[in-house]
Design a protein around this motif. Structure first.
Motif, PDB file in Angstrom:
ATOM      1  N   LEU A  79     -57.122  68.832  -4.187  1.00  0.00           N
ATOM      2  CA  LEU A  79     -57.569  68.940  -2.791  1.00  0.00           C
ATOM      3  C   LEU A  79     -57.779  67.597  -2.101  1.00  0.00           C
ATOM      4  O   LEU A  79     -57.349  67.421  -0.951  1.00  0.00           O
ATOM      5  N   PRO A  80     -58.405  66.594  -2.753  1.00  0.00           N
ATOM      6  CA  PRO A  80     -58.629  65.329  -2.035  1.00  0.00           C
ATOM      7  C   PRO A  80     -57.343  64.636  -1.589  1.00  0.00           C
ATOM      8  O   PRO A  80     -57.291  64.034  -0.513  1.00  0.00           O
ATOM      9  N   ARG A  81     -56.287  64.725  -2.412  1.00  0.00           N
ATOM     10  CA  ARG A  81     -55.050  64.004  -2.086  1.00  0.00           C
ATOM     11  C   ARG A  81     -54.006  64.891  -1.412  1.00  0.00           C
ATOM     12  O   ARG A  81     -53.153  64.385  -0.680  1.00  0.00           O
ATOM     13  N   PHE A  82     -54.064  66.172  -1.686  1.00  0.00           N
ATOM     14  CA  PHE A  82     -53.040  67.080  -1.152  1.00  0.00           C
ATOM     15  C   PHE A  82     -53.696  68.303  -0.511  1.00  0.00           C
ATOM     16  O   PHE A  82     -53.604  69.420  -1.032  1.00  0.00           O
ATOM     17  N   PRO A  83     -54.362  68.106   0.622  1.00  0.00           N
ATOM     18  CA  PRO A  83     -55.013  69.248   1.279  1.00  0.00           C
ATOM     19  C   PRO A  83     -54.024  70.328   1.695  1.00  0.00           C
ATOM     20  O   PRO A  83     -54.415  71.481   1.901  1.00  0.00           O
ATOM     21  N   GLU A  84     -52.744  69.966   1.807  1.00  0.00           N
ATOM     22  CA  GLU A  84     -51.755  70.965   2.193  1.00  0.00           C
ATOM     23  C   GLU A  84     -51.607  72.053   1.132  1.00  0.00           C
ATOM     24  O   GLU A  84     -51.174  73.169   1.434  1.00  0.00           O
ATOM     25  N   LEU A  85     -51.965  71.754  -0.116  1.00  0.00           N
ATOM     26  CA  LEU A  85     -51.908  72.778  -1.161  1.00  0.00           C
ATOM     27  C   LEU A  85     -52.950  73.862  -0.905  1.00  0.00           C
ATOM     28  O   LEU A  85     -52.691  75.051  -1.075  1.00  0.00           O
ATOM     29  N   ALA A  86     -54.121  73.430  -0.480  1.00  0.00           N
ATOM     30  CA  ALA A  86     -55.163  74.402  -0.153  1.00  0.00           C
ATOM     31  C   ALA A  86     -54.758  75.231   1.060  1.00  0.00           C
ATOM     32  O   ALA A  86     -55.021  76.444   1.128  1.00  0.00           O
ATOM     33  N   GLN A  87     -54.113  74.594   2.013  1.00  0.00           N
ATOM     34  CA  GLN A  87     -53.655  75.315   3.196  1.00  0.00           C
ATOM     35  C   GLN A  87     -52.609  76.354   2.819  1.00  0.00           C
ATOM     36  O   GLN A  87     -52.607  77.479   3.325  1.00  0.00           O
ATOM     37  N   ALA A  88     -51.711  75.983   1.897  1.00  0.00           N
ATOM     38  CA  ALA A  88     -50.695  76.933   1.438  1.00  0.00           C
ATOM     39  C   ALA A  88     -51.346  78.107   0.718  1.00  0.00           C
ATOM     40  O   ALA A  88     -50.968  79.268   0.917  1.00  0.00           O
ATOM     41  N   GLN A  89     -52.344  77.799  -0.109  1.00  0.00           N
ATOM     42  CA  GLN A  89     -53.058  78.854  -0.827  1.00  0.00           C
ATOM     43  C   GLN A  89     -53.757  79.798   0.141  1.00  0.00           C
ATOM     44  O   GLN A  89     -53.723  81.020  -0.016  1.00  0.00           O
ATOM     45  N   PHE A  90     -54.353  79.237   1.170  1.00  0.00           N
ATOM     46  CA  PHE A  90     -55.080  80.046   2.149  1.00  0.00           C
ATOM     47  C   PHE A  90     -54.133  80.863   3.019  1.00  0.00           C
ATOM     48  O   PHE A  90     -54.311  82.071   3.198  1.00  0.00           O
ATOM     49  N   SER A  91     -53.096  80.206   3.533  1.00  0.00           N
ATOM     50  CA  SER A  91     -52.196  80.864   4.483  1.00  0.00           C
ATOM     51  C   SER A  91     -51.256  81.865   3.818  1.00  0.00           C
ATOM     52  O   SER A  91     -51.013  82.951   4.363  1.00  0.00           O
TER      53      SER A  91
END
Length: 212
Positions: free
Chosen positions: A116-128
């Motif tokens: 999450l700290p370096r690749f917040p887009e992964l969390a966004q992909a997980q959420f979306s």
């Protein structure tokens, strides 16, 4: 014979896809998302780079596939019909519990939290691509029940969140965070039933049966 070839090729492609996804998930956990290359994933999965690139041209596309497949439920069927909120929420709650108990789901969340700290887009992909589609299915079901007059809810988003949270907070997050935490099938059924009863007691417009 020729009519069988597409089925055969589709099966082979699916098997290779499963190998790729499994290898990528394992490497993301072992090495981290940043240090895992598509070449390493191809080597671990035993497929050629060309085969991997054909299915997943980028690492982000591969991660999106992991998310989508982790949240998919091949046997989920149609959304329950409105009219019996206990039965409908029970079906959706059990489906959600089954999803959360998949080993791949735990792996997915561990990857997202670690990166999450370096690749917040992964969390966004997980959420979306993962959580939101399931949330929307529960939200849509509650709206259908409201339309049918079986529940009276002012904030459907809040109630859908409460319902899913009552389930995940007991059967998923402790498993992710507490070593040795286990929840057996009987306990899972009880957790889902109690979440359904809580929502029905608060929002149902008429007295409903509490039988599972």
């Amino acid at each position: 014979m020729s009519s069988d070839e597409p089925t055969y090729h589709q099966r082979v492609a699916r098997e290779k896809r499963e190998l790729i996804v499994a290898a990528a998930t394992a490497l993301f956990l072992e090495l981290g998302y940043d240090r895992t290359s598509l070449a390493k994933i191809a080597e671990r999965s035993g497929v050629s780079k060309a085969t991997l690139f054909k299915q997943f041209p980028t690492k982000a596309a591969l991660f999106d596939a992991i998310v989508t497949e982790s949240w998919s439920a091949a046997d989920e069927g149609e959304r329950p019909p409105a009219g019996d909120v206990v039965r409908g929420l029970g079906a959706m709650g059990r489906r959600y519990a089954e999803l959360l108990r998949r080993p791949r789901m735990t792996d997915l969340f561990r990857i997202v939290i670690a990166e999450l700290p370096r690749f917040p887009e992964l969390a966004q992909a997980q959420f979306s691509n993962g959580k939101m589609p399931y949330f929307e299915s529960v939200r849509g079901y509650l709206l259908a029940e409201q339309e049918a007059g079986t529940v009276q809810i002012e904030d459907v988003d809040l109630v859908a969140t409460q319902f899913l949270g009552m389930i995940s907070n007991y059967i998923f997050w402790p498993v992710l965070l507490v070593p040795g935490w286990e929840v057996d099938d009987e306990r899972v059924a009880l957790v889902v039933d109690e979440a359904v009863r809580t929502i029905a007691a608060r929002y149902a417009t008429t007295e409903v049966s509490h039988s599972g």
